[in-house]
Every structure is written in C-alpha cells, then in structure tokens.
Write an enzyme that holds these catalytic residues in place. Structure first.
Site, PDB file in Angstrom:
ATOM      1  N   SER A 254       0.842  -1.193   0.000  1.00 38.65           N
ATOM      2  CA  SER A 254       0.000   0.000   0.000  1.00 38.65           C
ATOM      3  C   SER A 254       0.879   1.244   0.000  1.00 38.65           C
ATOM      4  O   SER A 254       2.095   1.158   0.042  1.00 38.65           O
ATOM      5  CB  SER A 254      -0.908   0.009   1.223  1.00 38.65           C
ATOM      6  OG  SER A 254      -0.143   0.279   2.380  1.00 38.65           O
ATOM      7  N   LYS A 255       0.219   2.370  -0.035  1.00 35.06           N
ATOM      8  CA  LYS A 255       0.942   3.634  -0.194  1.00 35.06           C
ATOM      9  C   LYS A 255       2.034   3.849   0.838  1.00 35.06           C
ATOM     10  O   LYS A 255       3.049   4.470   0.551  1.00 35.06           O
ATOM     11  CB  LYS A 255      -0.029   4.809  -0.136  1.00 35.06           C
ATOM     12  CG  LYS A 255      -0.652   5.081  -1.494  1.00 35.06           C
ATOM     13  CD  LYS A 255      -1.567   6.271  -1.441  1.00 35.06           C
ATOM     14  CE  LYS A 255      -2.338   6.377  -2.745  1.00 35.06           C
ATOM     15  NZ  LYS A 255      -3.586   7.101  -2.584  1.00 35.06           N
TER      16      LYS A 255
END
Length: 496
Positions: A254-255
RNA sequence: GGCGCAAUCGAAUAGUGGUUAAUUCAGCUGGCUCUCAAUCAGCAAACGGGGGUUCAAUUCCCCCUUGCGCCA
C-alpha cells in the site's frame, strides 16, 4: 489450430491507478500471450459505479502503454468479443440471469440488510461458517408479490450444489473446496448490476479466455466461479494463481510502502524497461543467475513452471539497482532525450524544443558526469542542480564543516587567482594548476579539493573535481569561488 | 469464526533424498581514489517447529506455528 490459441486477459477495475501488483499480473499475462503467440485481452471491470471513473480508465491505459504492454483486444482496439467495458455488457448478464432463473438455478431474494445481519449474527454466535440461510429459496408467487408491493427490490442468488468443487491450478495442482460451505451468493444486485464473480465468468467465457492468470487472492473465488460456469453450461478455463506482492512488512502493498502507482515511477524518473525487468522477477525467475532481461528475452524465457508459489516482497533497493543498471547502459543521446522533460519540470531549461546545440552539448556533458551516480532522474535533478542554477545553494552542513574553517579563504583565493589566468581549460591543466597551488601552500590536494567542491557545487559529494570544472566553465568556476569567499567572510563578520 | 494458499540468508530467487546449500540486491571489511558513485577483492548471513517414511529429509507425508487471502 486456431482453436488451440491461448487467450488471456487482464481485467482491472478503474478505481484508482495501475498499481505494482496489477502491473505484474498484466505483465505475466502479456508475457504468456506473447510467448505462445496468443491473444492478450484488456477488459475494464467498471461495475463499481461509485468508485469507477473514466479518468482512472485512462490512467490505467496510460500505465500499460508506458510499460509497453500492448493489448490485442480491448479499449481503443476493439475486437470480436466486445464490448470490453462491463457496464456496456449489462444486457448480456441480464440475458444469462433470466436463463438461470428459468432453469431454477438461481432465485430472487428479498431479504433486507437487517434480516441478513440477524442471520449472520446467529451464525457467528453458533460458530458456524457464514452462509446465507436460504430464506428466499422457495418463495411462492404470492410471497414474492407481497414483498414487491412492500417496495422490496430482489437480488438474484445462485443455488450452490452441495458437492466438492475441485480444480487443477496450473501452479498449485489440485485445489479442493467443499460446496456445502459455500453460501448461495448474490450474482445480480438489485440495481441490475452483476457482482464481480458473476460478470467475470460470463465475460471470460464469452471472450473465450483459455487461461485465467490472476493474483492468488482469487483462489477462494474460483469455486464460486466454477459453480457459475457449470450452472450456465459454459466451458471452465484453466486457472493459474500467481503469488501476491507485499510490502517490506509483509502486509498488503500500500501507499505507506512507497509509491505503488506505476505512473509514479515514471514521474520520479525510472525507465519502464527497468520496472518491467524488476517486477518480472517478483514471483518469477529464469531458473538461473541472469537478472537483466530485455522484453524479448522475457517473452522467450517466460513460463508458468518458473513462477514461485509464495508471496514476494517489493524492494525499492532492488528496483533502484535495476534502474541504475539501465541508466548506465543507455547512450548519452537517449539519456538526454529522456531527461529533458525533467529539466523542464525543474525549470532548469526553458523549453525542450528550442534548445541551442551548445546547451544540448552542455546537458550531455553533465549527464556523462552523473551517469553511474544516479538511480533515477529525480536524483539527477537533485544532484546536478548546480549545473543549471546561476546562484547555487550551499548546503549548510557542507558550509559549516568544510568552508567555514580556518585558512579556507586563503586557499580559495590562491586557487581563484591561479585559475582565473589559466590559459588552457581542460582536465589536465586544471589538475596541474590545483596541484601547484597546493604545493605552494604546502598542503595536501584534498585540503584544496574539498572546499573547492563545496564552493562550486554546494555539496560535499559529486563527480571528480577537475572534470566538474571543465564542464562548469572557467568563468563560472572563478565566479563561484569569489562568491564562496564572500560568503565565508560574511559569516565570519556576523559571528564576530 | 469457517475455508483456502504459502513457508530456503534482511529481500528476491536457485537448488538437492547424501552438496562447503548457490546467485543478485541490501549490509560489513579492504583496494582504487579528491568525496560520492562505479569497479575490484573479501566477510557475514537461511532450509519456521515437531512427528513420521527412509540407511539418509531442507527436499516426500502428516500435525503445529506463522503469514497472507476469501467469506460478512
């Protein structure tokens, strides 16, 4: 022969950007198609009306193009099994749903959210697997009518046969599920929108997909899809579930693990070939020690039996290594061409098109100094800023620890004097001049070189000083030495 | 909670029923050098645990553990 042709697909949901995991799935499918001279289909799964956007479709197409993953059928390409957007295929799903209803393989369900929640709660309390309670399985026409007059809109559920569901995964071998534990899941939502598992089966079947290669998060969806294939009397394709890509902490990528959007890597200055080469190694290996592969070599070497079964962890360091390998092996000309947009973005140049030949030559010379020192183009912008700025920014740590020291002003003054009258401005004569100054002051080369580097570049690290000076020019070298001397003297005044 | 998938150095992967378990990235040491990078030489570092099968298991089987996923 034509019938045996492999057809694979990549079917992203346009709800954001093309992320690393999706790109890797797309790449594997693309490699598989190209290896076997099959067909690579791109299909847009846009049934999530809330999150799907036209813009996101374009971002995904852009990402695919940047990586060089061209599709044979799909958006912008057409093909005989279109349309390739699920929202344009609603009538098809509807048609199949009516057939299922007529054959009594599916049924209308009028249960409300509350009723379902209650049933679920009961199952949780009884430690049972979560499963629809089949409340609406055998509703009479009167009951249906009553619900409808109440204003309830039905969803369509599929009847699940109570039997073992087995499929042979191309990577994992036989995988077995117990149909008994499967819920009569929803295939059509009340708005006439198909659910993921339903639409995917109809599309894959109608688009004649022979091999479904996707992330292993879909293993548990596969038995449901097989039930749909069977209910519809459609041929079940082969399945290959490839391992997922995780972040460094082994949680879903994820980010917070850094850039997950493929286009972000373009923006930061990675080469698409390097990204492709790296992600190809996430879950796949050629079986030997080779690391650097062109696309053609990947196509040639790619095969399912070399895909590993366990999740892979994304490593920025390794990507950086791949990218710097590519940068090191690029010609200065193509490197320059790729760099120009970044120079423009950083306001180091006015316009990409109207550069003078001298300026282009200058950029190339700078690039030669930096090639081999940078991992991406953003780093170039950072490391080579002083070549493009009139007034350089001297890093305060470098100023304090190198320039603002006893004796440095005298050294720089002596060097400035020597260099300003130097007749021949090349690496050799500059080095001679610098060494002469050093020996006349009875100091070591380093004592003159380090402060000079900071004076000229504002940084403590960088290319060899003499080659740096050659590129920078005599004028600027002398000017920056002068400015540095002034700056040191100003600092001394203030502190006194 | 139910079900499924997986498990080799920190990371990616090789590999094997008997090996000094290999390579690349990262890390560390040193050479080169004006710094950094590059490069060269070297170091360190792994078969998750327990049972089987077998003369022999990291490798085959089972259980456990852990991680991940699906179901709401």
């Amino acid at each position: 022969m034509e019938d045996n042709k492999i057809r694979v697909r990549f079917a992203p949901s346009p709800t954001g950007y093309l992320h690393i995991g999706g790109a890797r799935t797309a790449l594997f499918n693309w490699l598989y198609a190209r290896h076997y001279k099959g067909t690579f289909v791109l299909r847009i799964e846009d049934t999530d009306q809330v999150r799907s956007t036209e813009k996101a479709v374009n971002v995904i197409l852009e990402g695919m193009k940047w990586l060089g993953l061209d599709w044979d059928e799909g958006p912008g390409k057409g093909g005989e099994y279109g349309p390739y957007y699920q929202m344009k295929r609603l009538h098809i799903y509807q048609e199949y749903t009516e057939k299922l209803l007529k054959d009594e393989k599916a049924y209308c369900c009028y249960c409300t959210r509350e009723e379902l929640a209650n049933s679920r709660e009961k199952q949780v309390r009884e430690n049972k697997s979560l499963k629809y309670d089949k409340h609406c399985l055998n509703l009479s026409e009167e009951e249906k009518k009553r619900y409808e007059t109440e204003g309830r809109k039905p969803v369509i559920r599929l009847k699940i046969p109570a039997k073992k569901i087995v499929f042979n995964d191309l990577l994992r071998g036989e995988v077995t599920f117990d149909g008994e534990l499967l819920s009569d899941f929803v295939i059509m939502k009340s708005g006439g929108i198909p659910t993921y598992n339903y639409a995917v089966v109809i599309d894959d079947a109608l688009m004649k997909i022979t091999d479904v290669m996707r992330g292993d998060d879909h293993i548990s969806n596969t038995p449901k899809q097989i039930v749909i294939y069977e209910a519809l009397g459609l041929d079940v394709p082969k399945f290959a579930h490839i391992p997922m890509i995780m972040g460094q902490d082994h949680s879903r990528l994820s980010k917070r693990h850094g850039a997950t959007s493929v286009m972000e890597y373009k923006k930061v200055g990675y080469m698409p070939e390097a990204v492709v080469n790296y992600i190809a190694h996430l879950g796949w290996s050629p079986g030997d020690e080779r690391e650097i592969f062109t696309k053609e070599e990947l196509i040639k070497e790619f095969s399912l039996d070399k895909i590993s079964k366990h999740a892979a962890v994304f490593s920025m360091e390794k990507l950086n290594w791949f990218n710097s390998e590519y940068l090191k092996n690029m010609s200065i000309d193509s490197l320059t061409k790729t760099l120009l947009p970044f120079l423009k973005e950083a306001n180091y140049i006015e316009n990409e098109e109207s550069l003078s030949p001298a300026k282009i030559e200058y950029i190339k010379e700078v690039l030669k100094l930096m090639q081999g020192r940078i991992k991406n183009f953003s780093q170039f912008i950072d490391y080579a800023d002083y070549f493009f700025m009139d007034k350089i920014n001297i890093e305060s740590q470098a100023f304090d620890s190198v320039l603002n020291k006893e004796g440095v002003v005298g050294i720089l003054q002596a060097l400035k004097k020597k260099l300003s009258t130097l007749k021949c401005w090349n690496e050799e004569s500059i080095e001679n001049a610098v060494r002469e100054v050093a020996s006349s002051l009875q100091i070591k080369g380093g004592q003159i070189i380090h402060p000079t580097r900071v004076a000229l570049s504002g940084k403590k690290v960088g290319p060899g000083l003499f080659e740096l000076m050659v590129v920078l020019s005599q004028n600027k070298t002398v000017k920056r030495l002068k400015e540095a001397i002034e700056k040191i003297e100003d600092a001394k005044k203030i502190s006194n």
